[in-house]
Motif scaffolding. Structure first.
Motif, short mmCIF file in Angstrom:
data_model
loop_
_atom_site.label_atom_id
_atom_site.label_comp_id
_atom_site.label_asym_id
_atom_site.label_seq_id
_atom_site.Cartn_x
_atom_site.Cartn_y
_atom_site.Cartn_z
N ASN A 1 65.13 74.27 42.69
CA ASN A 1 64.99 75.73 42.73
C ASN A 1 64.56 76.17 44.13
O ASN A 1 63.42 75.99 44.55
N ASN B 1 53.56 88.30 45.15
CA ASN B 1 54.83 88.76 45.73
C ASN B 1 54.78 90.09 46.48
O ASN B 1 55.63 90.96 46.29
N ASP C 1 63.84 78.91 45.35
CA ASP C 1 62.77 79.91 45.48
C ASP C 1 61.39 79.27 45.27
O ASP C 1 60.40 79.69 45.85
N LYS C 2 61.36 78.23 44.43
CA LYS C 2 60.05 77.65 44.07
C LYS C 2 59.81 76.29 44.70
O LYS C 2 58.68 75.96 45.07
N HIS D 1 56.24 79.92 50.61
CA HIS D 1 57.04 80.81 51.47
C HIS D 1 56.22 81.14 52.71
O HIS D 1 55.35 82.01 52.69
#
Ligand code: FRU
Length: 500
Positions: free
Chosen positions: A129, A194, A131-132, A170
């Motif tokens: 994944n 986020n 994003d993760k 991130h």
């Protein structure tokens, strides 16, 4: 150290050979820009490492040398003596170490002791994944000549995101600068819930870094992650540029997938906090992302952005390449906003001038000698009693192709419409533009697959990729009531990319 160098050299050679072979097929396609930087072949995104080093401008870029799609990131490289004519250089960075195995992500450049350092994000996927499952750390590469780089044995120089309300994974896109004998870096980040934010780091030597503070944090509709921050001092103020991902549309603004803009304020270097005003866009068109600036030997602040947008269709991919850079834009602050104009050196591209004065337009008008697909147009229009007027670029009448810029007086909006531009994505982007003395001042840079429109001296800029047919070279003026073109000049623009 030796091992690192050899491994990277092998990967660079293989990538370079692949690109050199591919470019034989890509270099003559009709959408290839004439005077904008684009990859020789395959994929380009963000500008990286933009700097002035040993008397020349260097520009690196996110590059996937093996296909026209995004993939494991390398750093491509071009240089220029004058920001006009660009020369391609060998690919500068290849992924492959434990800390950058899956990509040398975006970053910046700084000179120290006569050497050029690139500070970039090492990206590693830790699972499927994207994003993760990622680990992002900051790394350095160094060069004596600005062409051949060696990754540092001390890498990664920032091995993890700091503690606190900071997302651990991130953590990317360092922009480095020097201030009063210390080095600083601003790095893109987000909170655990986020909200985009920018982190400030400090170092005495580029190698040892300490976290200073969260420099600025978004609240409300300000993106779920800030990519590619940049920080600089301009006209007596501090500016933080960022590319917030995922801001929601508000009225006519923020209709692109992601935005790029800035806040103006004052950085307290002791606390590491920036007090600042509202977010403002740098460009109101479709295709402008991840801008990066540098300062040159004349003390000028110059910006280049990726002239594309994530997830936007890119019809050039079927022809073996994707991505281009905007023109270099000279920045200044005026009335609380950034004003950007093409660097004046770009006038060197001009040839075959055609000029008109005092032309009345009512209905639609074409003018002898005013056409082309790699041209600059400069004009001042007196709106007189018209309520709607504008320009059509890249017109192919037979096919009904046109890219339309319209001014509507009742709402004071400029609209850029690419719904009939040819292949590729459509859409309309708008910006509020007050007329000055009932006049609109335009500078339009048309290239083979782009338009960049600088309105009223660069207070508003609109950029778009467009993919018209080869015959789409027409230019038309239109107005619902008579308007006066006070003056108009058109130049053909020369080829500026020396070696594809
Ligand atoms: C921005 C970006 C950066 C990242 C790079 C990867 O366009 O997503 O945050 O470093 O592209 O290519």
């Amino acid at each position: 150290m030796k091992k690192i160098l050899n491994q990277m050299d092998n990967k660079l050679d293989a990538a370079q050979q692949f690109v050199d072979e591919m470019k034989k097929k890509t270099s003559h396609h009709p959408w290839r820009p004439v005077y904008h930087v684009a990859p020789p072949a395959n994929w380009m995104n963000d500008p990286n490492g933009f700097c002035f080093f040993n008397g020349e401008y260097h520009l690196f870029y996110q590059h996937h040398p093996f296909s026209p799609e995004w993939g494991p990131m390398y750093w491509g490289h071009v240089k220029s003596k004058d920001l006009v004519f660009w020369q391609h250089l060998p690919i500068a960075l290849a992924p492959g170490e434990a800390y950058d195995r899956d990509g040398c992500f975006s970053g910046s450049a700084i000179e120290k002791d006569g050497k050029l350092y690139l500070m970039y994000t090492g990206n590693v996927w830790t699972g499927p994944n994207h994003d993760k499952d990622l680990q992002q750390t900051q790394a350095l590469a160094v060069s004596d000549n600005g062409v051949r780089f060696t990754k540092l044995a001390e890498n990664p120089v920032i091995a993890a995101a700091p503690e606190g309300d900071i997302h651990p994974h991130h953590f990317r896109d360092p922009k480095v600068w020097e201030h009063e004998g210390q080095y600083y870096a601003v790095i893109g980040s987000k909170t655990k819930t986020n909200q985009g934010q920018a982190l400030l780091f400090r170092s005495p030597d580029l190698i040892n870094w300490e976290f200073v503070n969260v420099m600025a944090k978004g609240e409300g509709n300000f993106g779920f992650m800030w990519e590619c921050p940049d920080f600089f001092h301009l006209d007596g103020q501090d500016v933080l540029v960022m590319s917030p991902q995922g801001m929601k549309p508000e009225g006519i603004y923020y209709h692109n997938l992601h935005q790029s803009g800035y806040v103006i304020g004052t950085l307290n270097y002791e606390t590491g906090q920036l007090s600042h005003g509202p977010f403002q866009l740098l460009d109101y068109g479709f295709d402008f992302y991840a801008p990066q600036t540098t300062i040159d030997n004349k003390g000028r602040r110059i910006l280049i952005a990726w002239m594309d947008m994530w997830e936007s269709p890119m019809p050039t991919q079927t022809h073996g390449w994707a991505g281009a850079m905007t023109l270099p834009r000279l920045l200044r602050i005026e009335n609380g906003q950034i004003v950007s104009i093409p660097v004046p050196e770009l006038e060197r591209l001009r040839e075959n001038e055609v000029a008109y004065t005092q032309v009345t337009v009512e209905g639609e008008l074409a003018l002898e000698g005013i056409s082309g697909d790699h041209v600059e147009l400069e004009l001042v229009i007196d709106a007189q009693a018209a309520s709607r007027f504008g320009l059509k670029l890249r017109v192919n009448e037979e096919r009904g192709e046109e890219t339309v810029l319209t001014y509507t007086k009742d709402d004071g909006l400029v609209s850029l419409d690419r719904n009939r531009s040819g292949q590729g994505p459509g859409g309309i982007r708008q910006a509020e533009v007050p007329l000055e003395n009932n006049q609109l001042h335009l500078r339009c840079f048309i290239d083979k697959s782009s338009v960049e429109i600088f309105i009223n001296g660069g207070t508003t800029v609109m950029t778009a990729r467009v993919y018209p047919s080869e015959g789409a070279t027409g230019i038309r003026f239109f107005a619902d009531q008579p308007v006066q073109i006070i003056n108009l000049k058109k130049w053909d623009l020369k080829h500026a990319i020396i070696n594809y």
